[in-house]
Design an enzyme around this catalytic site. Structure first.
Site, PDB file in Angstrom:
ATOM      1  N   ALA A  13       6.467   6.202 -44.367  1.00 15.22           N
ATOM      2  CA  ALA A  13       5.205   5.904 -45.047  1.00 15.22           C
ATOM      3  C   ALA A  13       5.072   6.665 -46.354  1.00 15.22           C
ATOM      4  CB  ALA A  13       4.033   6.238 -44.135  1.00 15.22           C
ATOM      5  N   ASP A  14       5.546   7.909 -46.394  1.00 15.16           N
ATOM      6  CA  ASP A  14       5.469   8.686 -47.629  1.00 15.16           C
ATOM      7  C   ASP A  14       6.344   8.079 -48.716  1.00 15.16           C
ATOM      8  OD1 ASP A  14       7.732   9.341 -46.106  1.00 15.16           O
ATOM      9  OD2 ASP A  14       7.794  11.407 -46.838  1.00 15.16           O
ATOM     10  N   ARG A  15       7.495   7.554 -48.331  1.00 16.53           N
ATOM     11  CA  ARG A  15       8.393   6.932 -49.305  1.00 16.53           C
ATOM     12  C   ARG A  15       7.782   5.640 -49.856  1.00 16.53           C
ATOM     13  NH1 ARG A  15      14.378   6.488 -47.374  1.00 16.53           N
ATOM     14  NH2 ARG A  15      14.827   7.056 -49.544  1.00 16.53           N
ATOM     15  N   THR A  54      21.046  41.151 -54.803  1.00 17.82           N
ATOM     16  CA  THR A  54      21.086  40.148 -53.739  1.00 17.82           C
ATOM     17  C   THR A  54      19.971  39.132 -53.880  1.00 17.82           C
ATOM     18  OG1 THR A  54      22.121  41.728 -52.227  1.00 17.82           O
ATOM     19  CG2 THR A  54      21.047  39.803 -51.237  1.00 17.82           C
TER      20      THR A  54
END
Length: 269
Positions: free
Chosen positions: A109-111, A185
C-alpha cells in the site's frame, strides 16, 4: 478534514489535511500488538495537542504494511471518528495507479501511495526512493505505469544488524561524517553506513535508467530521506510527505465514487 495514516513496520505517520493542505503531522512507533482501543488512546492526545475535535474529521485514508494492524486501525477510526477508512491498494487507487506488473494485488500500500503522489506531482516517468525500514524504489515508466522496483534493507535496519552482530561496535548517530576515510571507529561506521546507502541507491537508480533506456526525476521520501538524499547524485527532489499525499489523492478518488463501489473495494482490500 481528512486523516491519513501510513502504517509502516517501524513507524506510523499520521497527517491531518484541510483540503489539499497538510495541517498537522505526527510520527509514532508502530506496535504490532496494539488493539483498536489502544490505538484510540494513542490518537486522542495527538488530536488534543492541536485542538482537533475527532468528529470534525470527515474522512480517513489508510496505508498499512502490517496486516494485523490494518483492521485495528479501521476499527479505531470507525469508533473514534465515525467514518470508514479508505484502505489504499492497487485496486482502490484505480484511475490514479496503473500497473504493468504480474500481480498488482501484491504491491504494498505504501508503494501504491508513493507512486500515485509522485506521478501526480512530477508526471511520468518518475522514480521514488522511500527510505524506511526497507529502502523501496518504485519505477513509473514513460507510459505512467508502475513496472516494479527494488526492496532492500533500510539504512537503520542495516545499521542495527551491524550493531547487534559486532560486539565491539556500538550504536552511533547516522549523520554525515563529511569524509569517506573515517579517522576513528565512529566516523568509519558513519562513512560505511551513510555513504554506503547513498552509493547503493545511486548505483541502483543508474541501473534502472539503463534498463529503461532513459532517465527520470527521482524523488526521495520517508523518515530518513533528508539525511541521505542530500548526498545523492541521482535524487532530484525530497518530499517527506509523499506517502500521505498519495493517500489524500486515493481518498479523493474514492470519495467521488458511488458508495456501493467504495464499500466493495474496501472489503476486498
Amino acid at each position: 478534514m481528512l486523516l491519513a495514516i501510513d502504517v509502516g513496520n517501524t513507524q506510523t505517520v499520521l497527517g491531518v489535511y484541510d483540503g489539499k493542505r497538510l495541517l498537522h503531522q505526527w510520527r509514532i512507533a508502530t506496535m504490532k500488538h496494539h488493539t483498536s482501543d489502544e490505538l484510540r488512546v494513542k490518537l486522542k492526545p495527538l488530536f488534543d495537542s492541536e485542538g482537533i475535535v475527532a468528529r470534525c474529521i470527515d474522512g480517513a485514508a489508510l496505508a498499512s504494511v502490517v496486516p494485523c494492524l490494518t483492521d485495528a486501525w479501521r476499527a479505531a477510526i470507525r469508533h473514534m471518528i465515525g467514518v470508514s477508512a479508505v484502505v489504499c491498494s492497487a485496486e482502490t487507487a484505480a484511475g490514479l495507479f496503473e500497473a504493468d506488473y504480474p500481480n498488482p494485488r501484491e504491491i504494498g500500500a505504501d508503494r501504491v501511495a508513493d507512486a500515485v503522489a509522485a506521478r501526480s506531482r512530477f508526471g511520468s516517468p518518475v522514480v521514488v526512493v522511500d527510505f524506511g525500514t526497507a529502502t523501496n524504489i518504485e519505477v513509473i515508466d514513460v507510459r505512467g505505469c508502475f513496472i516494479g522496483g527494488v526492496i532492500a534493507p533500510g539504512i537503520e535496519t542495516s545499521a542495527q544488524a551491524l550493531f547487534s552482530h559486532a560486539t565491539k561496535l556500538g550504536a552511533i548517530d547516522l549523520v554525515d561524517p563529511h569524509a569517506a576515510i573515517g579517522r576513528n571507529t565512529e566516523q568509519a561506521m558513519q562513512a560505511g553506513i551513510v555513504y554506503g546507502e547513498v552509493d547503493r541507491v545511486d548505483g541502483l537508480v543508474r541501473r534502472i535508467f539503463r534498463q529503461l533506456g532513459y532517465e527520470a526525476p527521482v524523488v526521495a521520501t520517508g523518515g530518513l530521506a533528508t539525511r541521505v538524499a542530500k548526498e545523492s547524485g541521482t535524487i532530484t527532489a525530497i518530499m517527506p510527505d509523499l506517502t500521505l499525499e498519495g493517500l489524500r489523492l486515493v481518498y479523493e478518488t474514492q470519495a467521488d465514487s458511488p458508495a456501493e463501489l467504495q464499500t466493495e473495494s474496501q472489503t476486498r482490500a
